[in-house]
Design a protein around this motif. Structure first.
Motif, PDB file in Angstrom:
ATOM      1  N   GLY A  34       0.822  -1.214   0.000  1.00 35.87           N
ATOM      2  CA  GLY A  34       0.000   0.000   0.000  1.00 35.87           C
ATOM      3  C   GLY A  34       0.853   1.260   0.000  1.00 35.87           C
ATOM      4  O   GLY A  34       0.388   2.338  -0.366  1.00 35.87           O
ATOM      5  N   SER A  35       2.139   1.134   0.379  1.00 36.93           N
ATOM      6  CA  SER A  35       3.022   2.315   0.417  1.00 36.93           C
ATOM      7  C   SER A  35       3.298   2.858  -0.981  1.00 36.93           C
ATOM      8  O   SER A  35       3.740   3.997  -1.120  1.00 36.93           O
ATOM      9  CB  SER A  35       4.347   1.983   1.113  1.00 36.93           C
ATOM     10  N   VAL A  36       3.038   2.061  -2.022  1.00 38.83           N
ATOM     11  CA  VAL A  36       3.182   2.548  -3.385  1.00 38.83           C
ATOM     12  C   VAL A  36       2.162   3.667  -3.648  1.00 38.83           C
ATOM     13  O   VAL A  36       2.393   4.555  -4.470  1.00 38.83           O
ATOM     14  CB  VAL A  36       3.058   1.381  -4.402  1.00 38.83           C
ATOM     15  N   ASN A  37       1.070   3.663  -2.902  1.00 39.14           N
ATOM     16  CA  ASN A  37       0.050   4.710  -3.059  1.00 39.14           C
ATOM     17  C   ASN A  37       0.127   5.792  -1.987  1.00 39.14           C
ATOM     18  O   ASN A  37      -0.159   6.954  -2.248  1.00 39.14           O
ATOM     19  CB  ASN A  37      -1.354   4.091  -2.990  1.00 39.14           C
ATOM     20  N   TYR A  38       0.479   5.408  -0.773  1.00 42.57           N
ATOM     21  CA  TYR A  38       0.335   6.333   0.359  1.00 42.57           C
ATOM     22  C   TYR A  38       1.644   6.703   1.047  1.00 42.57           C
ATOM     23  O   TYR A  38       1.644   7.438   2.027  1.00 42.57           O
ATOM     24  CB  TYR A  38      -0.628   5.734   1.400  1.00 42.57           C
ATOM     25  N   GLY A  39       2.756   6.170   0.551  1.00 43.99           N
ATOM     26  CA  GLY A  39       4.036   6.484   1.174  1.00 43.99           C
ATOM     27  C   GLY A  39       4.255   5.686   2.440  1.00 43.99           C
ATOM     28  O   GLY A  39       3.504   4.760   2.762  1.00 43.99           O
ATOM     29  N   GLN A  40       5.285   6.063   3.201  1.00 43.04           N
ATOM     30  CA  GLN A  40       5.583   5.320   4.412  1.00 43.04           C
ATOM     31  C   GLN A  40       4.602   5.711   5.519  1.00 43.04           C
ATOM     32  O   GLN A  40       3.912   6.722   5.435  1.00 43.04           O
ATOM     33  CB  GLN A  40       7.029   5.563   4.826  1.00 43.04           C
ATOM     34  N   LEU A  41       4.586   4.887   6.533  1.00 43.31           N
ATOM     35  CA  LEU A  41       3.630   5.070   7.619  1.00 43.31           C
ATOM     36  C   LEU A  41       3.727   6.454   8.261  1.00 43.31           C
ATOM     37  O   LEU A  41       2.734   7.039   8.677  1.00 43.31           O
ATOM     38  CB  LEU A  41       3.902   3.982   8.657  1.00 43.31           C
ATOM     39  N   ARG A  42       4.970   6.990   8.320  1.00 42.56           N
ATOM     40  CA  ARG A  42       5.149   8.269   9.015  1.00 42.56           C
ATOM     41  C   ARG A  42       4.871   9.480   8.143  1.00 42.56           C
ATOM     42  O   ARG A  42       5.020  10.605   8.604  1.00 42.56           O
ATOM     43  CB  ARG A  42       6.562   8.352   9.595  1.00 42.56           C
ATOM     44  N   LYS A  94      -2.943  -0.246  -8.160  1.00 41.39           N
ATOM     45  CA  LYS A  94      -2.005  -1.238  -7.626  1.00 41.39           C
ATOM     46  C   LYS A  94      -1.845  -1.083  -6.122  1.00 41.39           C
ATOM     47  O   LYS A  94      -2.159  -0.028  -5.564  1.00 41.39           O
ATOM     48  CB  LYS A  94      -0.631  -1.104  -8.286  1.00 41.39           C
ATOM     49  N   LYS A  95      -1.334  -2.127  -5.501  1.00 46.51           N
ATOM     50  CA  LYS A  95      -1.074  -2.044  -4.061  1.00 46.51           C
ATOM     51  C   LYS A  95       0.340  -2.523  -3.725  1.00 46.51           C
ATOM     52  O   LYS A  95       0.841  -2.262  -2.635  1.00 46.51           O
ATOM     53  CB  LYS A  95      -2.115  -2.897  -3.316  1.00 46.51           C
ATOM     54  N   LEU A  96       0.960  -3.224  -4.663  1.00 47.49           N
ATOM     55  CA  LEU A  96       2.290  -3.793  -4.400  1.00 47.49           C
ATOM     56  C   LEU A  96       3.028  -3.944  -5.720  1.00 47.49           C
ATOM     57  O   LEU A  96       2.459  -4.472  -6.689  1.00 47.49           O
ATOM     58  CB  LEU A  96       2.125  -5.173  -3.741  1.00 47.49           C
ATOM     59  N   ILE A  97       4.295  -3.499  -5.748  1.00 45.34           N
ATOM     60  CA  ILE A  97       5.140  -3.664  -6.933  1.00 45.34           C
ATOM     61  C   ILE A  97       6.535  -4.032  -6.462  1.00 45.34           C
ATOM     62  O   ILE A  97       7.244  -3.209  -5.879  1.00 45.34           O
ATOM     63  CB  ILE A  97       5.169  -2.370  -7.778  1.00 45.34           C
ATOM     64  N   THR A  98       6.951  -5.273  -6.699  1.00 46.99           N
ATOM     65  CA  THR A  98       8.154  -5.836  -6.090  1.00 46.99           C
ATOM     66  C   THR A  98       9.040  -6.541  -7.114  1.00 46.99           C
ATOM     67  O   THR A  98       8.802  -7.708  -7.425  1.00 46.99           O
ATOM     68  CB  THR A  98       7.741  -6.868  -4.996  1.00 46.99           C
TER      69      THR A  98
END
Ligand code: FAD
Length: 451
Positions: A158-166, A247-251
């Motif tokens: 999900g960080s691909v859309n919203y960045g890191q938790l902080r 997308k939610k994950l790209i690895t």
């Protein structure tokens, strides 16, 4: 001291569930620090003296008060899946297992208010009824708690859309119990949540969290094979930038790492790099077009299945990539890197070529400060601490930031090698005696006792 522990036991007897059996206490004093040979040598064998299992905020306050009055260290624990010994008590004392605080207070206005002890897979399952899910979760979603993620994690699926938790807005509010003889309850909103985010449980006990949500999509787990790693990384970036693909994950993962993904053998052709992705069902055609353009071959497309007995593809991403390798070969360990967004592919290519015999690349596409970039969790063949530090320095000299996963203090794991000033100041308010896992925030010194 034994006297302080005895006083604490008598305070809490009949009020809060306690676990005293040494083998069980030792087990719940550990986490996944053993991924690092360096940390394993430092932390193996450390243990709390007892585990407290509060079932309510009032019980949390009873434990906090007793620890403060008798000078007993306290270490908070959620699912115990952290990687840097965050939940390992450095100086014994009470392990406070908050997994009993697992109730959802409400879900509305695109957010949820929940207890910190709720496991994230359970939380997402409950949220789905309202058409929503967490913006992001770690690859340990099926065992880790939301409180442990906020206090110890950094980002994930999900960080691909919203960045890191902080990044701003990814934690809306937190309720915190202070460690004092008369504990207070603080409500943090806005940027004040930085006081507890990624503070390794050293700045108060989180008893409630308010997390923003994202719309649920029917996610499809996909594997694509590529002739070489850089093409996989280029394709991942193109998919990331393509507004037509949800997308939610790209690895991207280089060979030979997929050779250790035994259950996926049929989908990971020998010698080839892979791209693991989670794509919304409705936008698969746009995704397939990107893959065709890059010359990739889709080897698996299957609906996300998180039910027991199934392994979602995200359990091959983020730090699960490392785990899949360690399951069969403990001579590997890992690094955590962040490539510069302004010369991204150049930096990825440079680092992939620099230590060909010791590093195998594995990337995660994330948004960082408003731009897409690759974070890396490369596998590293371990020789000794000096060589490890040399490789870290070589990354930093080339503009690749390293969050060192081979250190256990808050400061040394960060870019600045110091506690964020807001956390150091906040700790003076929430833990003036310095009893929350003493040693974890090494720059903190308790104020001198009042005369
Ligand atoms: P714990 O390990 O129990 O605790 C983590 C820290 O939070 C500790 O310092 C603890 O004291 C503190 N804490 C816990 N609850 C509270 C509370 N209520 N109040 C105050 N402090 C508290 N992390 C990521 O960010 N992204 C990933 O993708 C990821 N993948 C992983 C893959 C593997 C295989 C492993 C082993 C780890 C991975 N991690 C990842 C690290 C870890 O799993 C996550 O950060 C997870 O969210 C931690 O949650 P937990 O409940 O297990 O926390």
């Amino acid at each position: 001291s034994p006297e302080a522990l005895a006083a604490l036991r008598s305070d809490l007897d009949g009020r809060v569930a306690l676990v005293e059996e040494p083998a069980r206490v030792r087990k719940r004093s550990r986490d996944f620090f053993w991924y690092s040979p360096v940390l394993n040598a430092q932390l193996n064998g450390l243990s709390g003296d007892l585990v407290a299992e509060p079932a309510s905020e009032a019980e949390v306050m009873a434990v906090a008060s007793s620890c403060a009055r008798h000078g007993v260290p306290l270490t908070v624990r959620g699912g115990g899946t952290g990687n840097y010994g965050q939940a390992v008590p450095l100086q014994g004392g009470v392990v406070l297992d908050v997994s009993g605080l697992d109730r959802i207070a409400w879900q509305r206005d695109g957010a949820v208010r929940t207890g910190p002890g709720l496991r994230m897979n359970r939380l997402d399952a409950l949220l789905a009824a309202g058409g929503e899910e967490l913006r992001m979760h770690p690859s340990t979603k099926r065992t880790a708690t939301i409180g442990g993620f906020v206090a110890g994690g950094s980002g994930g699926i999900g960080s691909v859309n919203y960045g890191q938790l902080r990044e701003r807005g990814n934690i809306r509010a937190a309720r915190v119990v202070t460690l004092e003889a008369e504990p207070r309850v603080l409500e943090l909103t806005g940027d004040a949540v930085n006081g507890i985010a990624h503070a390794y449980g050293t700045t108060g006990i989180v008893t409630e969290l308010e997390m923003p949500l994202a719309p649920v999509h029917p996610w499809i787990d996909v594997i694509v094979a590529f002739d070489d790693f850089l093409t996989a990384a280029e394709c991942g970036l193109a998919v990331g930038r393509d507004g037509a693909v949800t997308k939610k994950l790209i690895t991207p993962i280089a060979w030979p790492l997929p050779q250790w993904f035994t259950p996926l053998k049929a989908h990971c052709p020998a010698g080839r790099a892979i791209l693991i992705a989670m794509i919304s069902e409705a936008t698969l055609p746009a995704f397939r077009a990107q893959v065709a353009r890059a010359g990739g071959t889709i080897t698996l497309e299957t609906p996300l299945d998180e039910s027991p007995g199934h392994t979602p593809l995200y359990e091959y991403s983020w730090n699960h990539t490392t785990l899949q390798v360690l399951k069969t070969d403990r001579s590997w360990t890992y690094l955590q890197s962040l490539h510069p967004a302004d010369r991204l592919m150049e930096s990825v290519a440079e680092m992939a070529a620099l230590f060909p015999d010791e590093i195998v690349p594995h990337l995660e596409l994330i948004e960082f400060a408003g731009r897409l970039t690759y974070a890396g969790i490369p596998l590293l063949k371990f020789t000794d601490a000096d060589r490890l530090n040399h490789i870290i320095a070589a990354h930093e000299a080339r503009g690749v930031f390293i969050a060192n996963p081979h250190v256990y203090t808050l400061e040394d794991g960060t870019r600045h090698k110091r506690a964020e000033t807001d956390q150091l100041g906040f700790k003076r308010l929430t833990d003036p005696l310095g009893l929350m896992n003493p040693g974890k925030m090494r720059s903190f010194t308790p104020a001198a006792p009042q005369a």
